[in-house]
Motif scaffolding. Sequence first.
Motif, PDB file in Angstrom:
ATOM      1  N   MET A 205      69.494  19.989  -6.464  1.00  0.00           N
ATOM      2  CA  MET A 205      68.242  19.389  -6.024  1.00  0.00           C
ATOM      3  C   MET A 205      68.054  19.732  -4.554  1.00  0.00           C
ATOM      4  O   MET A 205      68.919  19.462  -3.724  1.00  0.00           O
ATOM      5  CB  MET A 205      68.283  17.870  -6.228  1.00  0.00           C
ATOM      6  N   LEU A 206      66.943  20.371  -4.247  1.00  0.00           N
ATOM      7  CA  LEU A 206      66.641  20.741  -2.868  1.00  0.00           C
ATOM      8  C   LEU A 206      65.303  20.123  -2.494  1.00  0.00           C
ATOM      9  O   LEU A 206      64.270  20.471  -3.061  1.00  0.00           O
ATOM     10  CB  LEU A 206      66.581  22.266  -2.733  1.00  0.00           C
ATOM     11  N   MET A 207      65.356  19.234  -1.549  1.00  0.00           N
ATOM     12  CA  MET A 207      64.174  18.473  -1.191  1.00  0.00           C
ATOM     13  C   MET A 207      63.257  19.270  -0.276  1.00  0.00           C
ATOM     14  O   MET A 207      63.728  20.077   0.515  1.00  0.00           O
ATOM     15  CB  MET A 207      64.680  17.252  -0.431  1.00  0.00           C
ATOM     16  N   GLU A 208      61.964  19.050  -0.393  1.00  0.00           N
ATOM     17  CA  GLU A 208      61.033  19.597   0.599  1.00  0.00           C
ATOM     18  C   GLU A 208      60.287  18.411   1.197  1.00  0.00           C
ATOM     19  O   GLU A 208      59.471  17.780   0.535  1.00  0.00           O
ATOM     20  CB  GLU A 208      60.031  20.561  -0.052  1.00  0.00           C
ATOM     21  N   LYS A 255      50.806  19.264   2.594  1.00  0.00           N
ATOM     22  CA  LYS A 255      51.519  18.069   3.068  1.00  0.00           C
ATOM     23  C   LYS A 255      52.011  17.228   1.884  1.00  0.00           C
ATOM     24  O   LYS A 255      52.016  16.011   1.931  1.00  0.00           O
ATOM     25  CB  LYS A 255      50.629  17.212   3.987  1.00  0.00           C
ATOM     26  N   ILE A 256      52.352  17.902   0.805  1.00  0.00           N
ATOM     27  CA  ILE A 256      52.828  17.206  -0.389  1.00  0.00           C
ATOM     28  C   ILE A 256      54.327  17.443  -0.505  1.00  0.00           C
ATOM     29  O   ILE A 256      54.791  18.578  -0.408  1.00  0.00           O
ATOM     30  CB  ILE A 256      52.103  17.738  -1.651  1.00  0.00           C
ATOM     31  N   GLN A 257      55.074  16.384  -0.726  1.00  0.00           N
ATOM     32  CA  GLN A 257      56.533  16.504  -0.787  1.00  0.00           C
ATOM     33  C   GLN A 257      57.004  16.693  -2.223  1.00  0.00           C
ATOM     34  O   GLN A 257      56.253  16.460  -3.154  1.00  0.00           O
ATOM     35  CB  GLN A 257      57.168  15.263  -0.192  1.00  0.00           C
ATOM     36  N   GLY A 258      58.227  17.088  -2.339  1.00  0.00           N
ATOM     37  CA  GLY A 258      58.730  17.263  -3.691  1.00  0.00           C
ATOM     38  C   GLY A 258      60.196  17.608  -3.745  1.00  0.00           C
ATOM     39  O   GLY A 258      60.873  17.751  -2.726  1.00  0.00           O
ATOM     40  N   PHE A 259      60.666  17.725  -4.981  1.00  0.00           N
ATOM     41  CA  PHE A 259      62.048  18.104  -5.240  1.00  0.00           C
ATOM     42  C   PHE A 259      62.063  19.432  -5.986  1.00  0.00           C
ATOM     43  O   PHE A 259      61.377  19.595  -6.987  1.00  0.00           O
ATOM     44  CB  PHE A 259      62.742  17.054  -6.118  1.00  0.00           C
ATOM     45  N   ASN A 260      62.850  20.379  -5.482  1.00  0.00           N
ATOM     46  CA  ASN A 260      63.152  21.583  -6.252  1.00  0.00           C
ATOM     47  C   ASN A 260      64.422  21.347  -7.044  1.00  0.00           C
ATOM     48  O   ASN A 260      65.339  20.687  -6.549  1.00  0.00           O
ATOM     49  CB  ASN A 260      63.446  22.769  -5.322  1.00  0.00           C
ATOM     50  N   PHE A 261      64.487  21.899  -8.231  1.00  0.00           N
ATOM     51  CA  PHE A 261      65.730  21.900  -8.993  1.00  0.00           C
ATOM     52  C   PHE A 261      66.007  23.355  -9.336  1.00  0.00           C
ATOM     53  O   PHE A 261      65.283  23.966 -10.126  1.00  0.00           O
ATOM     54  CB  PHE A 261      65.594  21.039 -10.249  1.00  0.00           C
ATOM     55  N   ALA A 262      67.030  23.912  -8.722  1.00  0.00           N
ATOM     56  CA  ALA A 262      67.237  25.357  -8.864  1.00  0.00           C
ATOM     57  C   ALA A 262      68.708  25.677  -9.056  1.00  0.00           C
ATOM     58  O   ALA A 262      69.565  25.100  -8.391  1.00  0.00           O
ATOM     59  CB  ALA A 262      66.712  26.083  -7.634  1.00  0.00           C
ATOM     60  N   PHE A 263      68.981  26.606  -9.965  1.00  0.00           N
ATOM     61  CA  PHE A 263      70.364  27.081 -10.135  1.00  0.00           C
ATOM     62  C   PHE A 263      70.473  28.486  -9.574  1.00  0.00           C
ATOM     63  O   PHE A 263      69.519  29.264  -9.613  1.00  0.00           O
ATOM     64  CB  PHE A 263      70.813  26.995 -11.595  1.00  0.00           C
ATOM     65  N   ILE A 264      71.665  28.800  -9.034  1.00  0.00           N
ATOM     66  CA  ILE A 264      71.778  30.020  -8.228  1.00  0.00           C
ATOM     67  C   ILE A 264      72.962  30.907  -8.595  1.00  0.00           C
ATOM     68  O   ILE A 264      73.114  31.978  -8.034  1.00  0.00           O
ATOM     69  CB  ILE A 264      71.862  29.674  -6.724  1.00  0.00           C
ATOM     70  N   ASP A 265      73.811  30.468  -9.553  1.00  0.00           N
ATOM     71  CA  ASP A 265      75.014  31.268  -9.809  1.00  0.00           C
ATOM     72  C   ASP A 265      74.696  32.477 -10.698  1.00  0.00           C
ATOM     73  O   ASP A 265      73.662  32.520 -11.358  1.00  0.00           O
ATOM     74  CB  ASP A 265      76.100  30.390 -10.438  1.00  0.00           C
ATOM     75  N   ASN A 266      75.612  33.432 -10.713  1.00  0.00           N
ATOM     76  CA  ASN A 266      75.371  34.744 -11.329  1.00  0.00           C
ATOM     77  C   ASN A 266      74.086  35.364 -10.765  1.00  0.00           C
ATOM     78  O   ASN A 266      73.224  35.860 -11.482  1.00  0.00           O
ATOM     79  CB  ASN A 266      75.311  34.647 -12.856  1.00  0.00           C
ATOM     80  N   HIS A 267      74.043  35.337  -9.456  1.00  0.00           N
ATOM     81  CA  HIS A 267      72.863  35.821  -8.717  1.00  0.00           C
ATOM     82  C   HIS A 267      72.531  37.269  -9.069  1.00  0.00           C
ATOM     83  O   HIS A 267      71.380  37.692  -9.011  1.00  0.00           O
ATOM     84  CB  HIS A 267      73.183  35.688  -7.216  1.00  0.00           C
ATOM     85  N   PHE A 268      73.580  38.048  -9.451  1.00  0.00           N
ATOM     86  CA  PHE A 268      73.345  39.478  -9.738  1.00  0.00           C
ATOM     87  C   PHE A 268      72.356  39.696 -10.880  1.00  0.00           C
ATOM     88  O   PHE A 268      71.792  40.781 -11.008  1.00  0.00           O
ATOM     89  CB  PHE A 268      74.679  40.197 -10.036  1.00  0.00           C
ATOM     90  N   ASN A 269      72.131  38.673 -11.712  1.00  0.00           N
ATOM     91  CA  ASN A 269      71.158  38.836 -12.800  1.00  0.00           C
ATOM     92  C   ASN A 269      69.708  38.620 -12.345  1.00  0.00           C
ATOM     93  O   ASN A 269      68.775  39.023 -13.038  1.00  0.00           O
ATOM     94  CB  ASN A 269      71.456  37.848 -13.932  1.00  0.00           C
ATOM     95  N   TYR A 270      69.560  38.002 -11.204  1.00  0.00           N
ATOM     96  CA  TYR A 270      68.234  37.595 -10.708  1.00  0.00           C
ATOM     97  C   TYR A 270      67.294  38.806 -10.576  1.00  0.00           C
ATOM     98  O   TYR A 270      67.670  39.834 -10.000  1.00  0.00           O
ATOM     99  CB  TYR A 270      68.458  36.924  -9.354  1.00  0.00           C
ATOM    100  N   HIS A 271      66.114  38.677 -11.127  1.00  0.00           N
ATOM    101  CA  HIS A 271      65.055  39.696 -11.047  1.00  0.00           C
ATOM    102  C   HIS A 271      65.434  41.031 -11.679  1.00  0.00           C
ATOM    103  O   HIS A 271      64.873  42.065 -11.320  1.00  0.00           O
ATOM    104  CB  HIS A 271      64.627  39.921  -9.586  1.00  0.00           C
ATOM    105  N   THR A 272      66.426  41.022 -12.572  1.00  0.00           N
ATOM    106  CA  THR A 272      66.768  42.273 -13.256  1.00  0.00           C
ATOM    107  C   THR A 272      66.529  42.124 -14.761  1.00  0.00           C
ATOM    108  O   THR A 272      66.249  41.034 -15.253  1.00  0.00           O
ATOM    109  CB  THR A 272      68.252  42.659 -13.056  1.00  0.00           C
ATOM    110  N   GLU A 273      66.707  43.249 -15.455  1.00  0.00           N
ATOM    111  CA  GLU A 273      66.667  43.235 -16.923  1.00  0.00           C
ATOM    112  C   GLU A 273      67.638  42.221 -17.505  1.00  0.00           C
ATOM    113  O   GLU A 273      67.494  41.771 -18.630  1.00  0.00           O
ATOM    114  CB  GLU A 273      67.088  44.614 -17.449  1.00  0.00           C
ATOM    115  N   LYS A 274      68.677  41.919 -16.737  1.00  0.00           N
ATOM    116  CA  LYS A 274      69.719  41.012 -17.231  1.00  0.00           C
ATOM    117  C   LYS A 274      69.338  39.542 -17.070  1.00  0.00           C
ATOM    118  O   LYS A 274      70.127  38.666 -17.424  1.00  0.00           O
ATOM    119  CB  LYS A 274      71.032  41.299 -16.489  1.00  0.00           C
ATOM    120  N   ASP A 275      68.168  39.271 -16.514  1.00  0.00           N
ATOM    121  CA  ASP A 275      67.688  37.883 -16.527  1.00  0.00           C
ATOM    122  C   ASP A 275      67.088  37.638 -17.911  1.00  0.00           C
ATOM    123  O   ASP A 275      65.908  37.362 -18.060  1.00  0.00           O
ATOM    124  CB  ASP A 275      66.666  37.640 -15.414  1.00  0.00           C
TER     125      ASP A 275
END
Length: 796
Positions: A205-208, A255-275
Amino acid sequence: MKTNQNPILSFLLLLLILSGVFYFMMPQKYDTTEASLAEFSTKRALEKVKTISQKPHFVGSKNHEVIAQYLVNELKNLGLSPTIQEGFTLSDGGTLVKSKNIVAKIKGNSSNKALLLLSHYDSAPHSFSPGASDDASGVATILESVRAFLYNKTQHKNDILILFSDAEELGLNGAALFVTQHQLAKEVGLVLNFEARGSSGPSYMLMETNKGNANMVKAFIDGKADYPVSNSLMYSIYKMLPNDTDLTVFRESGKIQGFNFAFIDNHFNYHTEKDNFENLNPNTLAHQGSYLFPLLNHFANADLSNLDSDDDDVYFNIPLAFVSYPFSWIVPMLIIGFVLVFTFVFIGFGKHVLRIDEVLKGFIPLLLSLIVAGGITYIGWRLLLEFYPQYQDILHKFTYNGHDYIYAFVSLSIAICFLFYQNSGKRNSEMNQFFAPLFLWLLLNIGIAIYLKGAAFLIIPVISSALMLGIYVLTQKSNWLINCILAIPTLIIIAPFIQMFPIGLGLQLLFGSAILTVLAFGLLVPVFGSFSKKVIWSAVFFLLSIGLFVKAHQTSDYTAERPKPNSLVYLHDANTNKSYWTTYDKNLDEWTKGYLGENPKEASALNTNKLYSKYGSQFTFMNDTPNKNIATPTIEFLRDTLQGNQRLYSIKITPNRAVNRYDVFNANNAKLHNLVANGAKAIDFKSNISGSNSGKILSYYIVDNEPLILNFSISKNDKLDLNLVESSFDLLSNPQFTVTKRKDWMISTPFVLNNAIVIRQKIKPTPVLEDNPKPQLYRRNVASRDSLSVRNDSLR
Ligand SMILES: [Zn+2]
């Protein structure tokens, strides 16, 4: 007296606690059988991910429209009445695109502020990413949670809005369109945004927040998510990453607040065919659902109008729970830490159980361990990059065997600690040695209290470990079990960061993990320091480290499971009438060499108008190739008039082939005023995307071949000199080319313009239309120009 008769038991107990810390961070299983319709089902959500991620669906692709329609139907199936919001925005970083948001509303009984559930549905362009994690996982989490929510006929006060935003991958344009132009945006009190930057691991959880976080923290705790994973230091780290999410736009522009919920592991798959569907960890998706379902039920009825706060909280998660306290406690807790450590040390001196010379000598093993472990890891990773040049191909800076390297260097660091923490046979020397790490931690916490308050919870392990010293000086006994219990805060709070730093920020930060390992070891010196035969412990960890390096070596090559990213672009310079093959790759392979040849030239000549890439990649190699008959765009100067001291321009650029992207560059320093592109006004450029001195004015991602119309003025003393780069993403399918398929152990490099046919030319009027090689295409564009006339009117 012996302080510790149970090194093996201590070690196993600590290992067990450590496993628990990671085990309870996220769900370890998901429903594989049919779950109750009243609950969130990961299995049902997975089916939606599978449907959405069958093919790449980036903005401008055919499948993008298919997915948009699918989502509209899914929302209708839930009994909702989705609407489409469509329009051009020119975002902060100079990205122009017509995005198409999908919006739905579930009316509440007496709504004051609405809850917005947000995920983007476009996938990343250029690299054939099917976008299973990024961000079909988020869309599916929302669809399945809303389904269960509606099934339960939950009574709720607040309106619930659903926004499946578009063009997030290009420049957060869909979110910008919603925040600046949608009437519902004003009603939003809180946003829950679901994102991915990898394909597995826990969701953080990453708050903004714009101001203090205290009320947001309280709201999150009240939501009672089962596996809360977050801490106040993480948000600072998140801001260091070159990532923004849609929620950034909500916070900055709305000016609207919120919560991000993001997973980040196995980053090497991000934005590739392997996603792809297969690589999305179902437990990770279950974690997303374990956040949204309870939070949706909570926030549907919570007061969303008082989330602003002037106060800040320190917060962190412990297994299955969440702890927070106000910033005002930071200094008192730091003082408690100092008082405890120094009181215990002086009592120890008074009782002659500690000796000042031995205490001072305690700095030697600590500093040696820090320097040697940190230094070896820092140099070691650089040597590995020399030894395995292929690691440079993974622009994410997290290799396929990255986890092995984390564990290898951590093991090596522990081995180094055991080696330097040899005691000279003196009784309880570890207690004398213990002051040094406690003192260093206190100093670090002074810095934290001043500069990085979000990390102030790091005082807690220090206080806990200080008690080990206290018990010893007061009783002259040290109990292994009590010491292990007092070690728990170190394992819960510090150990996860050892793994998270390189996963989150890249393997070049492995030395940070090594240093943190030594610092954590320092807080556990009463436990480990009392072990006899430390040479053997050191040897065990050293061998473990060697084993992990061997394992990493065995998976350092490229296979179908661990494919090599590569890139290829055909570039035609219309000004010189020359054509080239070019690439962003540092290491060419048999596929790229098929076009670039065995001895390609350096490509610095092609880097004059630098195209945006996340990591600042530039063309590396080029090779001449014969010209193809590619239709250049039609450039019309609709207006070129002098008004006062300004020269007013209206330029229309119409593609004469199916294209995906225009980049417009300023070749001199003439300042453009009042830029309006396809009706969208430029937002002040402040993002790092435009800050590369490349003179880029904008990147236009094209949908349905719609022309680009630029209106602006320059000072009459300036000379207009613009360059245009036109790209189509069809190098592999264009019938004019016979580019072979990549081998099964290759994928397209993400984050760069790839698989593209590119034309570069000066922006000069094209006076004679008969030169156009494809008149039938031009006629089609004339028709689309008519459809534009309404917008053109509104520009003027
Ligand atoms: Zn995303």
